[in-house]
Design a protein around this motif. Structure first.
Motif, PDB file in Angstrom:
ATOM      1  N   LYS A   1     -86.232  62.287  81.516  1.00 24.76           N
ATOM      2  CA  LYS A   1     -86.934  61.000  81.472  1.00 24.76           C
ATOM      3  C   LYS A   1     -88.332  61.173  80.885  1.00 24.76           C
ATOM      4  O   LYS A   1     -88.770  60.379  80.045  1.00 24.76           O
ATOM      5  CB  LYS A   1     -87.021  60.410  82.883  1.00 24.76           C
ATOM      6  CG  LYS A   1     -87.662  59.026  82.925  1.00 24.76           C
ATOM      7  CD  LYS A   1     -87.648  58.466  84.343  1.00 24.76           C
ATOM      8  CE  LYS A   1     -88.240  57.056  84.358  1.00 24.76           C
ATOM      9  NZ  LYS A   1     -88.221  56.477  85.723  1.00 24.76           N
TER      10      LYS A   1
ATOM     11  N   HIS B   1     -83.032  60.147  76.713  1.00 29.09           N
ATOM     12  CA  HIS B   1     -82.364  59.203  77.612  1.00 29.09           C
ATOM     13  C   HIS B   1     -80.866  59.456  77.758  1.00 29.09           C
ATOM     14  O   HIS B   1     -80.284  59.145  78.799  1.00 29.09           O
ATOM     15  CB  HIS B   1     -82.643  57.775  77.161  1.00 29.09           C
ATOM     16  CG  HIS B   1     -84.091  57.421  77.205  1.00 29.09           C
ATOM     17  ND1 HIS B   1     -84.841  57.545  78.359  1.00 29.09           N
ATOM     18  CD2 HIS B   1     -84.951  57.004  76.232  1.00 29.09           C
ATOM     19  CE1 HIS B   1     -86.099  57.198  78.102  1.00 29.09           C
ATOM     20  NE2 HIS B   1     -86.186  56.877  76.825  1.00 29.09           N
TER      21      HIS B   1
ATOM     22  N   GLU C   1     -80.769  62.113  80.311  1.00 27.96           N
ATOM     23  CA  GLU C   1     -81.175  61.488  81.578  1.00 27.96           C
ATOM     24  C   GLU C   1     -79.990  60.762  82.220  1.00 27.96           C
ATOM     25  O   GLU C   1     -79.764  60.870  83.440  1.00 27.96           O
ATOM     26  CB  GLU C   1     -82.324  60.502  81.329  1.00 27.96           C
ATOM     27  CG  GLU C   1     -82.854  59.847  82.590  1.00 27.96           C
ATOM     28  CD  GLU C   1     -83.827  58.704  82.318  1.00 27.96           C
ATOM     29  OE1 GLU C   1     -84.196  58.009  83.294  1.00 27.96           O
ATOM     30  OE2 GLU C   1     -84.208  58.489  81.144  1.00 27.96           O
ATOM     31  N   ALA C   2     -79.231  60.037  81.408  1.00 29.17           N
ATOM     32  CA  ALA C   2     -78.065  59.309  81.925  1.00 29.17           C
ATOM     33  C   ALA C   2     -77.011  60.273  82.453  1.00 29.17           C
ATOM     34  O   ALA C   2     -76.434  60.053  83.527  1.00 29.17           O
ATOM     35  CB  ALA C   2     -77.468  58.430  80.823  1.00 29.17           C
TER      36      ALA C   2
ATOM     37  N   ARG D   1     -78.176  53.761  88.501  1.00 24.69           N
ATOM     38  CA  ARG D   1     -79.077  54.253  87.447  1.00 24.69           C
ATOM     39  C   ARG D   1     -78.281  54.690  86.223  1.00 24.69           C
ATOM     40  O   ARG D   1     -78.645  54.376  85.082  1.00 24.69           O
ATOM     41  CB  ARG D   1     -79.908  55.424  87.996  1.00 24.69           C
ATOM     42  CG  ARG D   1     -80.886  56.036  86.994  1.00 24.69           C
ATOM     43  CD  ARG D   1     -81.976  55.082  86.603  1.00 24.69           C
ATOM     44  NE  ARG D   1     -82.904  55.668  85.653  1.00 24.69           N
ATOM     45  CZ  ARG D   1     -83.546  54.992  84.710  1.00 24.69           C
ATOM     46  NH1 ARG D   1     -83.360  53.680  84.594  1.00 24.69           N
ATOM     47  NH2 ARG D   1     -84.378  55.588  83.892  1.00 24.69           N
TER      48      ARG D   1
ATOM     49  N   LEU E   1     -78.493  52.949  82.492  1.00 20.10           N
ATOM     50  CA  LEU E   1     -78.815  53.717  81.281  1.00 20.10           C
ATOM     51  C   LEU E   1     -77.672  53.664  80.266  1.00 20.10           C
ATOM     52  O   LEU E   1     -77.900  53.449  79.075  1.00 20.10           O
ATOM     53  CB  LEU E   1     -79.123  55.174  81.642  1.00 20.10           C
ATOM     54  CG  LEU E   1     -80.493  55.430  82.270  1.00 20.10           C
ATOM     55  CD1 LEU E   1     -80.536  56.799  82.932  1.00 20.10           C
ATOM     56  CD2 LEU E   1     -81.601  55.313  81.224  1.00 20.10           C
TER      57      LEU E   1
ATOM     58  N   ARG F   1     -77.640  50.348  78.542  1.00 23.71           N
ATOM     59  CA  ARG F   1     -78.731  50.226  77.567  1.00 23.71           C
ATOM     60  C   ARG F   1     -78.468  51.065  76.309  1.00 23.71           C
ATOM     61  O   ARG F   1     -78.787  50.661  75.198  1.00 23.71           O
ATOM     62  CB  ARG F   1     -80.052  50.655  78.212  1.00 23.71           C
ATOM     63  CG  ARG F   1     -81.224  50.404  77.284  1.00 23.71           C
ATOM     64  CD  ARG F   1     -82.599  50.671  77.816  1.00 23.71           C
ATOM     65  NE  ARG F   1     -82.730  51.208  79.148  1.00 23.71           N
ATOM     66  CZ  ARG F   1     -83.471  52.283  79.433  1.00 23.71           C
ATOM     67  NH1 ARG F   1     -84.090  52.948  78.462  1.00 23.71           N
ATOM     68  NH2 ARG F   1     -83.608  52.694  80.657  1.00 23.71           N
TER      69      ARG F   1
END
Length: 308
Positions: free
Chosen positions: A205, A210, A213-214, A241, A245, A248
């Motif tokens: 993060k 990203h 991160e996901a 979460r 992610l 998105r």
């Protein structure tokens, strides 16, 4: 300046991919591919247009694996493979094999994936082209996790982390521990796995990686789920979460897997109707991504739920 443009677009496309901006990456890699195909001589000293074109096709395959566009991933992987064989350079062949391995891994074809990745690792060591080795080893570690071979996965992933750190390969240094966290948990070291996954998620993060991160959020949710009811709140929070992610980032495969896991959590807490909705959405995502193995598992789970 023009001589550097295709190369610059490739490098920027790669950076967008690592940050999870898959559509921006696709756009730039397409531009770079057209530029390099049209004028392969317009490249910086020390590289060739045909080698850069292999890398562009390989990166596009990875983009499409991430977004769940199976036909496009296969096509890009095949273009990379054909061109790499024509070029007959170790670096190009390794890049193409790595891309092919990830395409097959993403769609549950574990034997084909293992063949491609093993060959990439062998070529990398034999020709001393080590730049791809951390990524290849990360993929092999993930593959062994999917086969339930946690001990083998851990050994491979520790080597991947060591290679990544030696090369100062930032994204691989962050990616290897994501899978390593799962390997620890599968071997019973749940607390250690959670600690590593949390650190990965925070680090990714902070760096703006990203996509990683996901993956880390999803890994943390899976590990937390092993603790059962006492950790249900943390598991649900990490799944939400991961879903946020993945939505998105437009990553259909990860979104499908997260929703399938969420459905299992909802069943365990007696929320059958919500679980059925999540499974139906997962099946649709897997279907669009042509992830047949995952789709059939989700269908079986939904059928069992409907009969209960």
């Amino acid at each position: 300046a023009t001589a550097w443009l295709g190369y610059a677009e490739y490098v920027l496309g790669q950076a967008y991919f690592i940050s999870g901006r898959y559509r921006d990456a696709e756009l730039l890699l397409n531009q770079a591919s057209m530029r390099l195909a049209g004028a392969p001589e317009n490249v910086p000293p020390g590289t060739t247009g045909s080698s850069l074109l292999v890398l562009c096709h390989m990166m596009k395959a990875l983009v499409y694996v991430s977004t769940g566009e199976y036909d496009n991933s296969e096509q890009s992987s095949q273009l990379a493979s054909d061109l790499a064989r024509s070029n007959d350079r170790p670096y190009d062949l390794i890049a193409a094999l790595y891309g092919r391995g990830l395409v097959q891994l993403g769609h549950g074809n574990l034997e084909e994936a293992e063949r491609a990745l093993d060959e990439a690792a062998f070529l990398s060591r034999e020709s001393e082209v080590r730049l791809f080795l951390p990524l290849v080893l990360c993929a092999l570690g993930n593959l062994h996790l999917q086969k339930g071979q946690a001990a083998e996965a851990k050994d491979i992933l520790l080597k991947a982390k060591e290679e990544a750190e030696a090369l100062r390969h930032a994204s691989s240094t962050m990616l290897a521990p994501v899978y390593l966290a799962t390997a620890y948990a599968q071997q019973g070291e749940i607390s250690r796995g959670l600690e590593v996954a949390r650190a990965c998620q925070a680090g990714a993060k902070q760096k703006g990686y990203h996509g990683i991160e996901a993956l880390a959020a999803f890994a943390q949710a899976l590990i937390s789920a092993l603790q059962g009811a006492p950790a249900a709140a943390e598991t649900m929070a990490q799944l939400e979460r991961a879903i946020e992610l993945a939505t998105r980032l437009e990553s259909r495969p990860l979104l499908g897997m997260a929703k399938g896991t969420l459905a299992r959590m909802l069943v365990a807490s007696g929320r059958k109707s919500e679980a059925q909705d999540e499974l139906a959405q997962a099946i649709e995502l897997f279907d669009k991504s042509k992830m047949t193995v995952q789709r059939e598992r989700a269908k079986a789970a939904l059928s069992k739920l409907s009969d209960s």
